[in-house]
Scaffold this motif. Structure first.
Motif, short mmCIF file in Angstrom:
data_model
loop_
_atom_site.label_atom_id
_atom_site.label_comp_id
_atom_site.label_asym_id
_atom_site.label_seq_id
_atom_site.Cartn_x
_atom_site.Cartn_y
_atom_site.Cartn_z
N ASP A 1 16.16 28.28 -24.18
CA ASP A 1 16.67 27.26 -23.53
C ASP A 1 18.01 27.02 -23.83
O ASP A 1 18.94 26.34 -23.06
CB ASP A 1 15.77 25.90 -23.60
N ARG A 2 18.39 27.38 -24.84
CA ARG A 2 19.85 27.19 -25.79
C ARG A 2 20.67 28.38 -25.49
O ARG A 2 21.66 28.42 -25.84
CB ARG A 2 19.47 26.80 -27.07
N THR A 3 20.20 29.47 -24.91
CA THR A 3 21.02 30.68 -24.92
C THR A 3 21.17 31.18 -23.34
O THR A 3 22.14 30.89 -22.67
CB THR A 3 20.24 31.83 -25.61
N THR A 4 20.15 32.15 -23.01
CA THR A 4 20.33 32.51 -21.44
C THR A 4 19.43 31.94 -20.49
O THR A 4 19.45 32.43 -19.10
CB THR A 4 19.95 34.22 -21.62
N LEU A 5 18.52 30.78 -20.66
CA LEU A 5 17.67 30.31 -19.57
C LEU A 5 16.75 31.23 -19.16
O LEU A 5 15.44 31.06 -19.07
CB LEU A 5 18.38 29.67 -18.92
N PHE A 6 17.13 32.29 -18.13
CA PHE A 6 16.42 32.88 -17.35
C PHE A 6 17.38 33.98 -16.82
O PHE A 6 18.61 34.16 -16.73
CB PHE A 6 15.56 32.27 -16.18
N LEU A 7 16.49 35.00 -15.96
CA LEU A 7 17.44 36.12 -15.39
C LEU A 7 17.64 35.80 -13.80
O LEU A 7 17.07 34.73 -13.52
CB LEU A 7 16.61 37.33 -15.36
N SER A 8 18.55 36.58 -13.33
CA SER A 8 18.86 36.45 -11.87
C SER A 8 18.04 36.83 -11.12
O SER A 8 17.24 37.93 -11.21
CB SER A 8 20.49 37.32 -11.62
N PRO A 9 17.47 35.88 -10.20
CA PRO A 9 16.34 36.70 -9.07
C PRO A 9 16.90 38.01 -8.62
O PRO A 9 15.74 38.71 -8.10
CB PRO A 9 16.20 35.55 -8.16
N LEU A 10 18.18 38.10 -8.27
CA LEU A 10 18.35 39.18 -7.88
C LEU A 10 18.34 40.58 -8.75
O LEU A 10 17.56 41.62 -8.45
CB LEU A 10 20.09 39.27 -7.55
N VAL A 11 18.46 40.38 -9.96
CA VAL A 11 18.22 41.40 -10.89
C VAL A 11 16.56 41.45 -11.16
O VAL A 11 16.34 42.85 -11.18
CB VAL A 11 18.91 40.94 -12.31
N GLU A 12 16.14 40.32 -10.99
CA GLU A 12 14.56 40.61 -11.16
C GLU A 12 13.88 41.16 -9.95
O GLU A 12 13.14 42.04 -10.10
CB GLU A 12 13.86 39.14 -11.31
N LEU A 13 14.46 41.20 -8.82
CA LEU A 13 14.01 42.03 -7.45
C LEU A 13 14.36 43.52 -7.87
O LEU A 13 13.21 44.23 -7.67
CB LEU A 13 14.50 41.37 -6.31
N ILE A 14 15.43 43.75 -8.15
CA ILE A 14 15.78 45.38 -8.57
C ILE A 14 14.56 45.88 -9.72
O ILE A 14 14.38 46.73 -9.59
CB ILE A 14 17.27 45.33 -8.83
N ALA A 15 14.68 45.14 -10.68
CA ALA A 15 13.79 45.43 -11.84
C ALA A 15 12.35 45.50 -11.47
O ALA A 15 11.81 46.58 -11.57
CB ALA A 15 14.09 44.51 -12.86
#
Ligand code: PLP
Length: 375
Positions: free
Chosen positions: A240-254
């Motif tokens: 919560d204090r660093t990167t929070l979460f990934l981009s949904p676009l990146v998650e789709l590709i992954a």
């Protein structure tokens, strides 16, 4: 030192034979191989994702590596973030931690930074797919918090056999310690079968995986940890204090890349195997100048240059050696000093065949010129 070396010396128009990953894919290749349409990309809503990773990518990782249990998967910005979040949360001052010699820098950094008491698992104790029993018993004792290893090892390519892994997991469990297992290049095995992920069955194990190595997607910046759900829950305050979460676009590709993992990894593994066969012949033809232990897994090795070894050269010598190789032959290696090996260098064979062969030709000419025809 590893990342600093790349910051300074990685550039266009060189033969990079230093990498621990495979030949990266273009986005067009990914879209084509994974069947991602322009419409699907356009439909992504650029909203927040969730702390643990979106449901689709977590399930895809879980199906391949965690026995389908998505609750034990945490998706991160490369496995670097998974390592930082989990080790930063798990370890505290005074904890006894066993760390493999010459381990990837961040796996050694977090226990040191937390003020843990470190015990080193010597590289020489890993032989023929197993860890020497006496060494294992002497090191992994009750009261040990964690045992941190990376197999196949970057950069030596040493790995465990299925029996060796079983002995390690049993010993670690008997001592009541957490097994921390970095499986960055697990999917490319040469000597034994690809090892099962030790975190696939619920227990006190953390494993790390990444799209950066065998998948050929280092620029996607996605990795993961498979870990007990309580630990995943415990990392959220740090996330919560660093990167929070990934981009949904990146998650789709992954997600799509994970669902097409066999196709992506298969092509690159075949290329790496052809390169390894070529490298094995090359090593035989240069045995007067270089010695090596053939890698048992992954896509890199740690050859030792006889000239540096025989003269017991100090650490600066191998760095000068690699710099001269780069300036004269546009060929990049990583000096072994980045891994505690002052007479060798990391040599990666996962790259495109043509560039790999050109790099080896440069190294060959460089070595022969240095030897001045005396060898
Ligand atoms: C053994 C190992 N673990 C973890 C990492 C981190 O990779 P990434 O953050 O790209 O997933 C690397 C990268 O070189 C590695 O070699």
């Amino acid at each position: 030192m590893l990342e600093e070396w790349y910051r300074r010396h990685l550039g266009p128009d060189i033969h990079d034979i230093s990498s621990s990953g495979v030949h990266p894919y273009t986005f067009a290749e990914i879209r084509e191989r994974c069947g991602i349409t322009a419409g699907e990309l356009d439909a992504v809503v650029m909203d927040d994702s969730v702390s643990q990773g979106g449901a689709g990518i977590r399930q895809a990782i879980a199906d391949r590596y965690a026995g389908g249990d998505a609750d034990r998967v945490l998706v991160t910005h490369g496995s670097s973030e998974a390592i930082a979040l989990t080790l930063g949360t798990l370890l505290g001052t005074g904890d006894r931690v066993v760390v493999q010699e010459g381990i990837y820098h961040s796996l050694g950094h977090y226990p040191r930074a937390a003020g843990c008491e470190l015990a080193e698992l010597p590289a020489a104790a890993v032989r023929e797919g197993g860890i020497d029993e006496d060494v294992l018993e002497g090191l992994v004792t009750p009261g040990t918090t964690a045992v941190i290893v990376n197999f196949p090892h970057n950069p030596s390519g040493a790995t465990l056999s299925p029996q060796g892994l079983k002995a390690l997991t049993e010993r670690t469990a008997a001592a009541g310690a957490t097994l921390v297992w970095d499986a960055a290049t697990a999917e490319i095995a040469h000597r034994w079968d690809v090892l099962p992920d030790p975190a696939a069955t619920p227990g006190d194990t953390i494993s790390y995986g990444t799209f950066s190595k065998t998948f050929g997607l280092p620029g996607l910046r996605v990795g993961w940890a498979i870990a007990p759900p309580e630990l995943i829950e415990a990392v959220f305050p740090l996330r919560d204090r660093t990167t929070l979460f990934l981009s949904p676009l990146v998650e789709l590709i992954a997600e799509r890349a994970m669902r097409h993992a066999d196709a992506l990894i298969g092509t690159r593994a075949a290329e790496a195997r052809r390169n390894l066969a070529y490298l094995t012949e090359w090593m035989a033809g240069h045995r007067d100048l270089v010695r090596w232990t053939p890698p048992e897994g992954g896509v890199c090795a740690l050859p030792v240059f006889r000239e540096l070894e025989e003269t017991a050269a100090g650490p600066a010598a191998v760095e000068r050696f690699c710099l001269e190789l780069l300036s004269r032959h546009r060929t990049l290696l990583v000096p072994g000093t980045a891994f505690g090996a002052p007479h060798g260098a990391r040599l990666g064979f996962g790259g495109p065949e043509e560039g790999f062969r050109a790099g080896l030709a440069g190294l060959s000419e460089f070595l022969r010129t240095r030897a001045g025809g005396t060898r």
